[in-house]
Design a protein around this motif. Structure first.
Motif, PDB file in Angstrom:
ATOM      1  N   ASP A  86       0.824  -1.209   0.000  1.00 43.54           N
ATOM      2  CA  ASP A  86       0.000   0.000   0.000  1.00 43.54           C
ATOM      3  C   ASP A  86       0.862   1.264   0.000  1.00 43.54           C
ATOM      4  O   ASP A  86       0.536   2.253  -0.669  1.00 43.54           O
ATOM      5  N   LEU A  87       1.953   1.240   0.754  1.00 39.06           N
ATOM      6  CA  LEU A  87       2.864   2.385   0.753  1.00 39.06           C
ATOM      7  C   LEU A  87       3.483   2.598  -0.623  1.00 39.06           C
ATOM      8  O   LEU A  87       3.632   3.737  -1.086  1.00 39.06           O
ATOM      9  N   ALA A  88       3.818   1.502  -1.280  1.00 41.28           N
ATOM     10  CA  ALA A  88       4.450   1.607  -2.601  1.00 41.28           C
ATOM     11  C   ALA A  88       3.504   2.206  -3.637  1.00 41.28           C
ATOM     12  O   ALA A  88       3.952   2.828  -4.604  1.00 41.28           O
ATOM     13  N   ALA A  89       2.205   2.029  -3.424  1.00 43.49           N
ATOM     14  CA  ALA A  89       1.228   2.524  -4.397  1.00 43.49           C
ATOM     15  C   ALA A  89       0.989   4.027  -4.271  1.00 43.49           C
ATOM     16  O   ALA A  89       0.428   4.638  -5.177  1.00 43.49           O
ATOM     17  N   GLY A  90       1.422   4.629  -3.156  1.00 46.10           N
ATOM     18  CA  GLY A  90       1.153   6.043  -2.915  1.00 46.10           C
ATOM     19  C   GLY A  90       2.378   6.917  -3.064  1.00 46.10           C
ATOM     20  O   GLY A  90       3.433   6.492  -3.534  1.00 46.10           O
ATOM     21  N   ARG A  91       2.248   8.151  -2.647  1.00 49.53           N
ATOM     22  CA  ARG A  91       3.327   9.136  -2.727  1.00 49.53           C
ATOM     23  C   ARG A  91       4.297   8.935  -1.571  1.00 49.53           C
ATOM     24  O   ARG A  91       3.925   8.502  -0.476  1.00 49.53           O
ATOM     25  N   SER A  92       5.561   9.262  -1.798  1.00 48.21           N
ATOM     26  CA  SER A  92       6.557   9.184  -0.734  1.00 48.21           C
ATOM     27  C   SER A  92       7.510  10.354  -0.847  1.00 48.21           C
ATOM     28  O   SER A  92       7.578  11.020  -1.886  1.00 48.21           O
ATOM     29  N   SER A  93       8.259  10.577   0.205  1.00 49.01           N
ATOM     30  CA  SER A  93       9.238  11.666   0.211  1.00 49.01           C
ATOM     31  C   SER A  93      10.344  11.435  -0.794  1.00 49.01           C
ATOM     32  O   SER A  93      10.985  12.374  -1.265  1.00 49.01           O
ATOM     33  N   GLY A  94      10.595  10.171  -1.125  1.00 48.17           N
ATOM     34  CA  GLY A  94      11.717   9.840  -2.003  1.00 48.17           C
ATOM     35  C   GLY A  94      13.052   9.861  -1.294  1.00 48.17           C
ATOM     36  O   GLY A  94      14.090   9.625  -1.919  1.00 48.17           O
ATOM     37  N   ILE A  95      13.045  10.110   0.022  1.00 45.13           N
ATOM     38  CA  ILE A  95      14.295  10.159   0.795  1.00 45.13           C
ATOM     39  C   ILE A  95      14.458   8.832   1.527  1.00 45.13           C
ATOM     40  O   ILE A  95      13.745   8.546   2.490  1.00 45.13           O
ATOM     41  N   ARG A  96      15.386   8.033   1.060  1.00 45.35           N
ATOM     42  CA  ARG A  96      15.536   6.687   1.604  1.00 45.35           C
ATOM     43  C   ARG A  96      16.443   6.669   2.819  1.00 45.35           C
ATOM     44  O   ARG A  96      17.419   7.416   2.908  1.00 45.35           O
ATOM     45  N   ALA A  97      16.115   5.772   3.724  1.00 44.81           N
ATOM     46  CA  ALA A  97      16.963   5.478   4.880  1.00 44.81           C
ATOM     47  C   ALA A  97      16.990   3.964   5.031  1.00 44.81           C
ATOM     48  O   ALA A  97      16.189   3.251   4.420  1.00 44.81           O
ATOM     49  N   LEU A  98      17.907   3.482   5.840  1.00 43.67           N
ATOM     50  CA  LEU A  98      17.835   2.076   6.210  1.00 43.67           C
ATOM     51  C   LEU A  98      16.704   1.962   7.230  1.00 43.67           C
ATOM     52  O   LEU A  98      16.759   2.561   8.305  1.00 43.67           O
ATOM     53  N   ALA A 131      14.328   2.120   2.299  1.00 41.90           N
ATOM     54  CA  ALA A 131      12.996   2.536   1.870  1.00 41.90           C
ATOM     55  C   ALA A 131      12.809   3.998   2.257  1.00 41.90           C
ATOM     56  O   ALA A 131      13.594   4.534   3.049  1.00 41.90           O
ATOM     57  N   PRO A 132      11.770   4.659   1.734  1.00 38.10           N
ATOM     58  CA  PRO A 132      11.480   6.021   2.204  1.00 38.10           C
ATOM     59  C   PRO A 132      11.330   6.034   3.724  1.00 38.10           C
ATOM     60  O   PRO A 132      10.598   5.218   4.290  1.00 38.10           O
ATOM     61  N   ALA A 133      12.003   6.959   4.375  1.00 38.86           N
ATOM     62  CA  ALA A 133      12.087   6.937   5.838  1.00 38.86           C
ATOM     63  C   ALA A 133      10.726   7.020   6.507  1.00 38.86           C
ATOM     64  O   ALA A 133      10.500   6.416   7.557  1.00 38.86           O
ATOM     65  N   GLU A 134       9.795   7.765   5.899  1.00 39.86           N
ATOM     66  CA  GLU A 134       8.498   7.940   6.551  1.00 39.86           C
ATOM     67  C   GLU A 134       7.675   6.660   6.575  1.00 39.86           C
ATOM     68  O   GLU A 134       6.691   6.550   7.321  1.00 39.86           O
ATOM     69  N   TRP A 135       8.073   5.639   5.791  1.00 40.47           N
ATOM     70  CA  TRP A 135       7.344   4.375   5.842  1.00 40.47           C
ATOM     71  C   TRP A 135       7.424   3.760   7.237  1.00 40.47           C
ATOM     72  O   TRP A 135       6.440   3.244   7.753  1.00 40.47           O
ATOM     73  N   ASP A 136       8.608   3.777   7.844  1.00 45.18           N
ATOM     74  CA  ASP A 136       8.743   3.282   9.219  1.00 45.18           C
ATOM     75  C   ASP A 136       7.884   4.099  10.180  1.00 45.18           C
ATOM     76  O   ASP A 136       7.232   3.549  11.067  1.00 45.18           O
ATOM     77  N   LEU A 137       7.910   5.405  10.014  1.00 49.73           N
ATOM     78  CA  LEU A 137       7.164   6.277  10.921  1.00 49.73           C
ATOM     79  C   LEU A 137       5.664   6.048  10.782  1.00 49.73           C
ATOM     80  O   LEU A 137       4.934   6.003  11.786  1.00 49.73           O
ATOM     81  N   LYS A 138       5.197   5.868   9.561  1.00 51.01           N
ATOM     82  CA  LYS A 138       3.783   5.588   9.356  1.00 51.01           C
ATOM     83  C   LYS A 138       3.391   4.245   9.974  1.00 51.01           C
ATOM     84  O   LYS A 138       2.297   4.108  10.545  1.00 51.01           O
ATOM     85  N   ARG A 139       4.280   3.266   9.873  1.00 51.76           N
ATOM     86  CA  ARG A 139       3.968   1.957  10.481  1.00 51.76           C
ATOM     87  C   ARG A 139       3.877   2.084  11.995  1.00 51.76           C
ATOM     88  O   ARG A 139       2.995   1.483  12.630  1.00 51.76           O
ATOM     89  N   LEU A 140       4.776   2.867  12.579  1.00 46.29           N
ATOM     90  CA  LEU A 140       4.754   3.061  14.031  1.00 46.29           C
ATOM     91  C   LEU A 140       3.491   3.799  14.472  1.00 46.29           C
ATOM     92  O   LEU A 140       2.794   3.359  15.398  1.00 46.29           O
ATOM     93  N   VAL A 141       3.194   4.920  13.835  1.00 45.40           N
ATOM     94  CA  VAL A 141       2.060   5.745  14.267  1.00 45.40           C
ATOM     95  C   VAL A 141       0.742   5.004  14.054  1.00 45.40           C
ATOM     96  O   VAL A 141      -0.153   5.034  14.910  1.00 45.40           O
ATOM     97  N   THR A 142       0.611   4.321  12.922  1.00 44.43           N
ATOM     98  CA  THR A 142      -0.611   3.541  12.693  1.00 44.43           C
ATOM     99  C   THR A 142      -0.769   2.463  13.751  1.00 44.43           C
ATOM    100  O   THR A 142      -1.876   2.211  14.239  1.00 44.43           O
TER     101      THR A 142
END
Length: 465
Positions: A86-98, A131-142
């Motif tokens: 689902d994250l891959a299908a949407g918009r992201s910052s494009g800023i990758r982190a480990l 991956a885009p760094a905010e993916w981890d943050l979104k997983r945590l907050v959700t």
């Protein structure tokens, strides 16, 4: 001079000012408010989970579904692959982190550092990848929202927790990047040092968790799962399918594969292990999302009978790679090619975690990849059930700060800091997205339950419950 490939994963200290400016410029490519837009994958959650089960032990797949259908939070814990798609299908910052790849609130906890101090940090790295760094943050907050709703916290309290989590992450990232690199690298959260700053109820939860952690040792686990045979030899006490022996040929092959692990650990750890012999090997069912992957316990005993238990856990492609479709940096691709997916997990743990298990290593066995670690080395999981909202809020903030420390090790940390900025735009966007995803995850849970009721998937009774 060309930068080494490892720059893809480690802290970039060469031009932090330029990277900060690049991060701000990235807002024009992906405006921060667009991080609020949820665009689900075209594949259903059930389809993704069934596809993920294709390489797992088929007899354990029904147990995986049983555990995921326990409640909506259990489903969320086990559906990292769905969220990655689902994250891959949407918009992201494009800023990758480990990234951790599965940074939900139950994948943080207490464990023993090599110097035996108890540390709070991320403790699951099966999905670690770039991956885009905010993916981890979104997983945590959700996860905080889903867990809060499961615990029936007041809606206002849940929203406040979610907003404070993103704010704590932002402040934590700023603080980490304002520190000297070595100070940031050595920084770790030792909860006992901060006990007096906690609410009284939070301190009580911490004390219980620390007590449990100190009891989680190889000796204690050995006592629970082992018995003495007629000749006095320690033997596994079977509890199928959760814990059971493997056949002698498979056991012999696995023991031979463990020599590869010994060749890869540091000389001091190899010397320690030379004093032990393998007493028994068992197949063990683990977790929620990991059920069906192959996980073995190697029970070792020392010269005076003292036990050491190692876990060899199967490592598959990270969901960030397979379902999130993020092309991985060359340093990870090369490590995987040489040593398997287990190397990706080990690299992720050593970089993201403040202090890691000295027994970490990799093997390849029977055409599959594994990573090895010490099993239950003073590992303390924070019990979320029944936790008051105020205590849960403090806990989530601790998770957010730990995640910020982990992301601050990556090459693009300064760029991420510039993108996030200091106003509430990212906070509002992440929280809005996370609420929308919590609703989707609940709908996915009900759809999986309907599939089970219709007989489209097999669901077993969970013997552990």
């Amino acid at each position: 001079m060309p930068r080494p490939a490892l720059r893809d994963l480690v802290v970039d200290i060469e031009e932090p000012g330029r990277d900060f400016a690049r991060g701000k410029a990235q807002r024009k490519v992906t405006p921060r408010r667009e991080l609020a837009q949820l665009t689900p994958s075209t594949h259903s959650a059930t389809e993704i989970l069934v596809a993920q089960n294709a390489t797992r032990l088929p007899e354990l797949v029904p147990l995986r579904f049983a555990r995921m259908l326990t409640n909506p939070f259990a489903f969320y814990r086990g559906s990292a692959a769905v969220m990655a798609a689902d994250l891959a299908a949407g918009r992201s910052s494009g800023i990758r982190a480990l990234c951790c790849g599965d940074a939900h609130v139950s994948n943080f906890g207490i464990y023993a550092a090599p110097d035996r101090a108890l540390v709070f940090d991320l403790n699951d790295f099966d999905e670690a990848a770039a991956a885009p760094a905010e993916w981890d943050l979104k997983r945590l907050v959700t996860s905080a929202i889903v867990a809060g709703q499961h615990e029936q916290y007041p809606p206002k309290a849940i929203r406040r927790i979610a907003e404070r989590a993103v704010s704590a992450y932002r402040v934590g990232l700023d603080t980490m990047l304002g520190m000297p690199v070595l100070d940031r690298y050595y920084l770790r959260l030792e909860p006992e040092r901060y006990r007096e700053r906690l609410y009284k109820s939070s301190a009580a939860v911490l004390d219980r968790t620390l007590r449990r952690a100190r009891k989680q040792t190889s000796s204690r686990v050995f006592g629970r799962i082992m018995t003495r045979g007629p000749d006095g030899t320690p033997r596994l006490r079977e509890n199928p399918p959760v814990l059971q022996h493997i056949d002698i040929d498979a056991e012999t092959s696995l023991v031979e594969s463990l020599t590869e692990y010994l060749d890869g650990v540091s000389p001091d750890v190899a010397m320690v292990l030379s004093h032990y012999q393998i007493t028994d090997i068992a197949l063990r069912v683990v977790g929620v999302g990991s059920v069906g992957t192959r996980c073995y316990l190697a029970i070792l005993t020392g010269p005076t009978g003292e036990p050491l238990i190692l876990q060899a856990k199967e490592a598959s492609r990270s969901v960030l790679d397979e379902f999130g479709r993020v092309r991985q940096p060359s340093v990870l691709r090369d490590a995987i090619a040489a040593h398997g997916e287990g190397a990706r997990v080990v690299i992720g743990q050593r970089i993201l975690q403040a202090s890691s298990d000295v027994f970490l290593g990799t093997i390849r066995h029977d055409g599959r990849d594994f990573y090895v670690r010490q099993f239950h080395d003073m590992k303390g999981t924070v019990e979320l059930e029944g936790m008051p909202p105020k205590v849960f809020g403090e806990y989530v903030i601790s998770c957010a700060l730990s995640l910020a420390r982990a992301h601050a090790q990556s090459a693009n940390a300064s760029m991420l800091r510039g993108y996030v900025g200091n106003n509430d735009t990212v906070i509002n966007a992440i929280v809005e997205w996370s609420y929308a995803y919590a609703e989707k995850s609940l709908d996915d849970f009900h759809r999986l339950r309907a599939a089970a009721k219709a007989g489209d998937i097999d669901v077993a009774d969970d013997p552990a419950r």
